[in-house]
Design an enzyme around this catalytic site. Structure first.
Site, PDB file in Angstrom:
ATOM      1  N   GLU A 281      35.782  38.851 -26.590  1.00  0.00           N
ATOM      2  CA  GLU A 281      34.410  38.761 -26.074  1.00  0.00           C
ATOM      3  C   GLU A 281      34.044  40.067 -25.371  1.00  0.00           C
ATOM      4  OE1 GLU A 281      36.913  36.698 -25.788  1.00  0.00           O
ATOM      5  OE2 GLU A 281      36.282  34.602 -25.658  1.00  0.00           O
TER       6      GLU A 281
ATOM      7  N   CYS B 257      37.930  31.997 -22.587  1.00  0.00           N
ATOM      8  CA  CYS B 257      38.714  31.676 -21.383  1.00  0.00           C
ATOM      9  C   CYS B 257      37.840  31.847 -20.143  1.00  0.00           C
ATOM     10  CB  CYS B 257      39.930  32.593 -21.299  1.00  0.00           C
ATOM     11  SG  CYS B 257      39.522  34.273 -20.790  1.00  0.00           S
TER      12      CYS B 257
ATOM     13  N   CYS C 239      36.651  35.385 -19.448  1.00  0.00           N
ATOM     14  CA  CYS C 239      35.533  35.836 -20.293  1.00  0.00           C
ATOM     15  C   CYS C 239      34.220  35.190 -19.885  1.00  0.00           C
ATOM     16  CB  CYS C 239      35.812  35.535 -21.766  1.00  0.00           C
ATOM     17  SG  CYS C 239      37.014  36.676 -22.456  1.00  0.00           S
TER      18      CYS C 239
HETATM   19  N1  THU Z   1      41.967  35.984 -25.833  1.00  0.00           N
HETATM   20  C1  THU Z   1      40.699  36.417 -26.120  1.00  0.00           C
HETATM   21  O1  THU Z   1      40.527  37.460 -26.767  1.00  0.00           O
HETATM   22  N2  THU Z   1      39.648  35.689 -25.664  1.00  0.00           N
HETATM   23  C2  THU Z   1      39.780  34.553 -24.918  1.00  0.00           C
HETATM   24  O2  THU Z   1      38.881  34.180 -24.194  1.00  0.00           O
HETATM   25  C3  THU Z   1      41.082  33.851 -24.986  1.00  0.00           C
HETATM   26  C4  THU Z   1      42.251  34.786 -25.070  1.00  0.00           C
HETATM   27  C5  THU Z   1      43.101  36.833 -26.250  1.00  0.00           C
HETATM   28  C6  THU Z   1      43.766  37.559 -25.096  1.00  0.00           C
HETATM   29  C7  THU Z   1      45.165  37.766 -25.616  1.00  0.00           C
HETATM   30  O3  THU Z   1      45.154  38.941 -26.407  1.00  0.00           O
HETATM   31  C8  THU Z   1      45.401  36.570 -26.527  1.00  0.00           C
HETATM   32  O4  THU Z   1      44.109  36.048 -26.849  1.00  0.00           O
HETATM   33  C9  THU Z   1      46.249  35.475 -25.901  1.00  0.00           C
HETATM   34  O5  THU Z   1      45.677  35.030 -24.731  1.00  0.00           O
HETATM   35 ZN    ZN Z   2      38.904  35.639 -22.512  1.00  0.00          ZN
END
Ligand code: THU
Ligand code: ZN
Length: 297
Positions: free
Chosen positions: A104, A129, A132
């Site tokens: 994001e 998450c 984000c």
């Molecule tokens: N991740 C994201 O890119 N966005 C989210 O909101 C959830 C988690 C990525 C971060 C990390 O590289 C991997 O997913 C595991 O958490």
């Molecule tokens: Zn995130």
């Protein structure tokens, strides 16, 4: 032909493949889609706008660099100009996990550095998450931003983040992606540091006022840059190096192509990105030199 998307064409209905290739395998493709290109894909696929964005997520996730988690996240944002921008998570083996860029943040900072002044919506292949959701609450368009996930109804960021904490709690009205120019100049003739100062001039640091920017020079002599994006909750702030690395990755250039890095920040600021920039670059390749300049008020 780009190797990045090869496996994805196999999963597409055969009648889509030529049209998709005409866009994604074009030498000029840089992780963004114009309105015309999006309309063309709509015609080819007969999909509605949201369905098509969901169908394009694997093309965004194909930019993911996830050597630690092997969890490939893709995001697509729509800028206020109507263009779409891809983003994907970036992990740095050998650095600490806090250096990670979420998909994001990647798509948003990609759109920001390309000159967008806000985004209207974001499409993601996994639920965003908490970090984000907080990062997105910093945006100029946070009030009306909508979030689309696979097999979910479109919902607003405010529905995903009820009773939110945000910039207004700290008395800040200007959102991330609002156009700014802090107007700092640099006298020495050094294109790498000049580029870092261009990025510093666009940085969003309303809490510390410690604006900063990073520039990256590739082995081919191309220059990329990233501005620092501060967050009201501090920890979800996106450092300038990470924003610059997103620009490189979304241009389809591997981190192994980095020749030099420049960091510009404010003299005697209350924070500094120097140690983190050096240590993350060292994790990528210890031979990459980092040049530094501190600007005085
Ligand atoms: N991740 C994201 O890119 N966005 C989210 O909101 C959830 C988690 C990525 C971060 C990390 O590289 C991997 O997913 C595991 O958490
Ligand atoms: Zn995130």
């Amino acid at each position: 032909m780009s190797q990045r998307f090869i496996d994805l064409y196999k999963d597409l209905p055969t009648e889509y493949v030529d049209g998709f290739k005409s866009i994604f395998d074009s030498i000029s493709f840089a992780g963004e889609l114009s309105n015309e290109q999006f309309q063309m894909l709509k015609q080819i696929t007969n999909l509605e706008e949201q369905e098509l964005k969901l169908a394009l997520l694997p093309f965004a996730a194909a930019y993911s660099v996830a050597p630690i988690s092997k969890f490939y996240v893709g995001a697509i944002v729509k800028g206020t100009s109507g263009k779409l921008y891809f983003g994907a998570n970036l992990e740095f083996a050998g650095a600490q996990l806090g250096q990670t860029v979420h998909a994001e943040q990647s798509a948003i900072s990609h759109a920001w550095m390309k000159g967008e002044e806000g985004i209207s919506d974001i499409t993601i292949n996994f639920s965003p998450c908490g970090h984000c959701r907080q990062f997105m609450n910093e945006l100029s368009t946070a009030e009306h931003l909508s979030v689309q996930l696979p097999q979910r109804d479109e919902m607003t960021l405010q529905q995903y983040l009820p009773e939110s904490f945000g910039p207004k709690d700290l008395g800040i009205e200007s959102g991330l992606m609002s156009p700014v120019n802090h107007g700092y100049h640099f006298v020495e003739n050094d294109p790498l540091l000049e580029k870092a100062i261009d990025a510093l001039n666009r940085s969003h640091a309303p809490y510390t006022k410690d604006h900063s920017g990073v520039s990256i020079k590739t082995k081919d002599g191309m220059l990329f840059c990233g501005s620092y994006a501060e967050n009201a909750a501090f920890n979800p702030s996106l450092p300038p190096l990470q924003v610059a690395l997103v620009q490189l990755q979304m241009a389809g250039i591997a981190f192994s192509e980095i020749a030099e890095v420049g960091l510009a920040e404010m003299n005697e600021g209350s924070i500094s990105h120097l140690a983190d920039t050096q240590s993350t670059i060292e994790a990528i390749n210890p031979d990459i030199p980092v040049t530094y300049v501190a600007i005085s008020e």
